[in-house]
Design a protein around this motif. Structure first.
Motif, PDB file in Angstrom:
ATOM      1  N   CYS A   1      -9.352 -15.415 -13.888  1.00  0.00           N
ATOM      2  CA  CYS A   1      -9.623 -14.242 -13.054  1.00  0.00           C
ATOM      3  C   CYS A   1     -10.193 -13.122 -13.907  1.00  0.00           C
ATOM      4  O   CYS A   1      -9.589 -12.738 -14.910  1.00  0.00           O
ATOM      5  N   GLU A   2     -11.343 -12.631 -13.517  1.00  0.00           N
ATOM      6  CA  GLU A   2     -12.039 -11.534 -14.175  1.00  0.00           C
ATOM      7  C   GLU A   2     -12.218 -11.714 -15.689  1.00  0.00           C
ATOM      8  O   GLU A   2     -11.865 -10.825 -16.462  1.00  0.00           O
ATOM      9  N   PRO A   3     -12.792 -12.843 -16.113  1.00  0.00           N
ATOM     10  CA  PRO A   3     -13.082 -12.994 -17.546  1.00  0.00           C
ATOM     11  C   PRO A   3     -14.330 -12.197 -17.933  1.00  0.00           C
ATOM     12  O   PRO A   3     -15.210 -11.962 -17.103  1.00  0.00           O
ATOM     13  N   TYR A   4     -14.400 -11.798 -19.190  1.00  0.00           N
ATOM     14  CA  TYR A   4     -15.549 -11.064 -19.711  1.00  0.00           C
ATOM     15  C   TYR A   4     -16.189 -11.853 -20.846  1.00  0.00           C
ATOM     16  O   TYR A   4     -15.510 -12.592 -21.559  1.00  0.00           O
ATOM     17  N   PHE A   5     -17.494 -11.661 -20.986  1.00  0.00           N
ATOM     18  CA  PHE A   5     -18.269 -12.402 -21.983  1.00  0.00           C
ATOM     19  C   PHE A   5     -19.161 -11.458 -22.756  1.00  0.00           C
ATOM     20  O   PHE A   5     -19.645 -10.459 -22.224  1.00  0.00           O
ATOM     21  N   ILE A   6     -19.378 -11.804 -24.011  1.00  0.00           N
ATOM     22  CA  ILE A   6     -20.397 -11.164 -24.824  1.00  0.00           C
ATOM     23  C   ILE A   6     -21.434 -12.239 -25.112  1.00  0.00           C
ATOM     24  O   ILE A   6     -21.227 -13.397 -24.736  1.00  0.00           O
ATOM     25  N   LYS A   7     -22.501 -11.886 -25.750  1.00  0.00           N
ATOM     26  CA  LYS A   7     -23.583 -12.851 -25.969  1.00  0.00           C
ATOM     27  C   LYS A   7     -23.096 -14.130 -26.653  1.00  0.00           C
ATOM     28  O   LYS A   7     -23.581 -15.201 -26.393  1.00  0.00           O
TER      29      LYS A   7
ATOM     30  N   TRP B   1     -24.957 -16.423 -20.634  1.00  0.00           N
ATOM     31  CA  TRP B   1     -23.833 -16.094 -21.497  1.00  0.00           C
ATOM     32  C   TRP B   1     -22.613 -16.969 -21.216  1.00  0.00           C
ATOM     33  O   TRP B   1     -21.876 -17.326 -22.123  1.00  0.00           O
ATOM     34  N   ILE B   2     -22.394 -17.314 -19.938  1.00  0.00           N
ATOM     35  CA  ILE B   2     -21.223 -18.106 -19.557  1.00  0.00           C
ATOM     36  C   ILE B   2     -21.470 -19.595 -19.760  1.00  0.00           C
ATOM     37  O   ILE B   2     -20.557 -20.353 -20.073  1.00  0.00           O
ATOM     38  N   GLY B   3     -22.698 -20.035 -19.542  1.00  0.00           N
ATOM     39  CA  GLY B   3     -23.020 -21.451 -19.667  1.00  0.00           C
ATOM     40  C   GLY B   3     -22.688 -22.239 -18.412  1.00  0.00           C
ATOM     41  O   GLY B   3     -22.402 -23.427 -18.469  1.00  0.00           O
TER      42      GLY B   3
ATOM     43  N   GLY C   1     -10.507  -8.538 -22.967  1.00  0.00           N
ATOM     44  CA  GLY C   1     -10.748  -7.171 -22.512  1.00  0.00           C
ATOM     45  C   GLY C   1     -12.134  -7.009 -21.931  1.00  0.00           C
ATOM     46  O   GLY C   1     -12.748  -7.973 -21.475  1.00  0.00           O
ATOM     47  N   ASN C   2     -12.616  -5.774 -21.944  1.00  0.00           N
ATOM     48  CA  ASN C   2     -13.927  -5.449 -21.393  1.00  0.00           C
ATOM     49  C   ASN C   2     -14.674  -4.554 -22.385  1.00  0.00           C
ATOM     50  O   ASN C   2     -14.897  -3.383 -22.122  1.00  0.00           O
ATOM     51  N   PRO C   3     -15.054  -5.104 -23.556  1.00  0.00           N
ATOM     52  CA  PRO C   3     -15.727  -4.268 -24.547  1.00  0.00           C
ATOM     53  C   PRO C   3     -17.116  -3.829 -24.072  1.00  0.00           C
ATOM     54  O   PRO C   3     -17.719  -4.466 -23.212  1.00  0.00           O
ATOM     55  N   LYS C   4     -17.591  -2.737 -24.660  1.00  0.00           N
ATOM     56  CA  LYS C   4     -18.915  -2.213 -24.320  1.00  0.00           C
ATOM     57  C   LYS C   4     -19.966  -3.307 -24.504  1.00  0.00           C
ATOM     58  O   LYS C   4     -19.965  -4.017 -25.500  1.00  0.00           O
ATOM     59  N   GLY C   5     -20.837  -3.444 -23.507  1.00  0.00           N
ATOM     60  CA  GLY C   5     -21.907  -4.435 -23.574  1.00  0.00           C
ATOM     61  C   GLY C   5     -21.530  -5.802 -23.050  1.00  0.00           C
ATOM     62  O   GLY C   5     -22.352  -6.712 -23.003  1.00  0.00           O
TER      63      GLY C   5
ATOM     64  N   GLY D   1     -20.087 -15.564 -26.309  1.00  0.00           N
ATOM     65  CA  GLY D   1     -19.093 -16.310 -25.539  1.00  0.00           C
ATOM     66  C   GLY D   1     -18.011 -15.414 -24.961  1.00  0.00           C
ATOM     67  O   GLY D   1     -18.156 -14.196 -24.898  1.00  0.00           O
ATOM     68  N   LYS D   2     -16.904 -16.019 -24.578  1.00  0.00           N
ATOM     69  CA  LYS D   2     -15.818 -15.315 -23.914  1.00  0.00           C
ATOM     70  C   LYS D   2     -15.159 -14.325 -24.871  1.00  0.00           C
ATOM     71  O   LYS D   2     -15.040 -14.581 -26.061  1.00  0.00           O
ATOM     72  N   THR D   3     -14.742 -13.190 -24.328  1.00  0.00           N
ATOM     73  CA  THR D   3     -14.076 -12.156 -25.117  1.00  0.00           C
ATOM     74  C   THR D   3     -12.845 -11.672 -24.367  1.00  0.00           C
ATOM     75  O   THR D   3     -12.686 -11.941 -23.180  1.00  0.00           O
TER      76      THR D   3
END
Length: 81
Positions: free
Chosen positions: A13-19, A66-68, A25-29, A21-23
């Motif tokens: 539920c509500e995963p976040y990704f950076i370029k 980004w997610i694949g 929290g919700n970091p900038k970018g 892969g998965k990260t």
């Protein structure tokens, strides 16, 4: 938050990704989706739920890259009873 309804299937539920892969929290970018389904830890399909203006095609494409996995946008419209 993750839920494992069946053996090797995971619902995030509500995963976040950076370029890269998965990260956490919700970091900038970072980019997120509302629901991600994984099988054997591999992303299979993601869902983005909207109640108003939807994402652009480029926004969906960037998430998919980004997610694949495919990203399906589901738009809900309110109705008056």
């Amino acid at each position: 938050m993750a839920f494992k309804p069946l053996g090797e299937v995971t619902v995030d539920c509500e995963p976040y990704f950076i370029k890269g892969g998965k990260t956490s929290g919700n970091p900038k970018g970072s980019l997120g989706v509302d629901v991600l389904i994984r099988y054997k830890e591999k992303s299979v399909i993601a869902f983005e739920l909207k109640t108003g203006k939807g994402m652009t095609k480029s926004g969906i494409a960037k998430r998919q890259k980004w997610i694949g996995a495919s990203v399906v946008q589901v738009t809900f419209k309110s109705t008056k009873g």
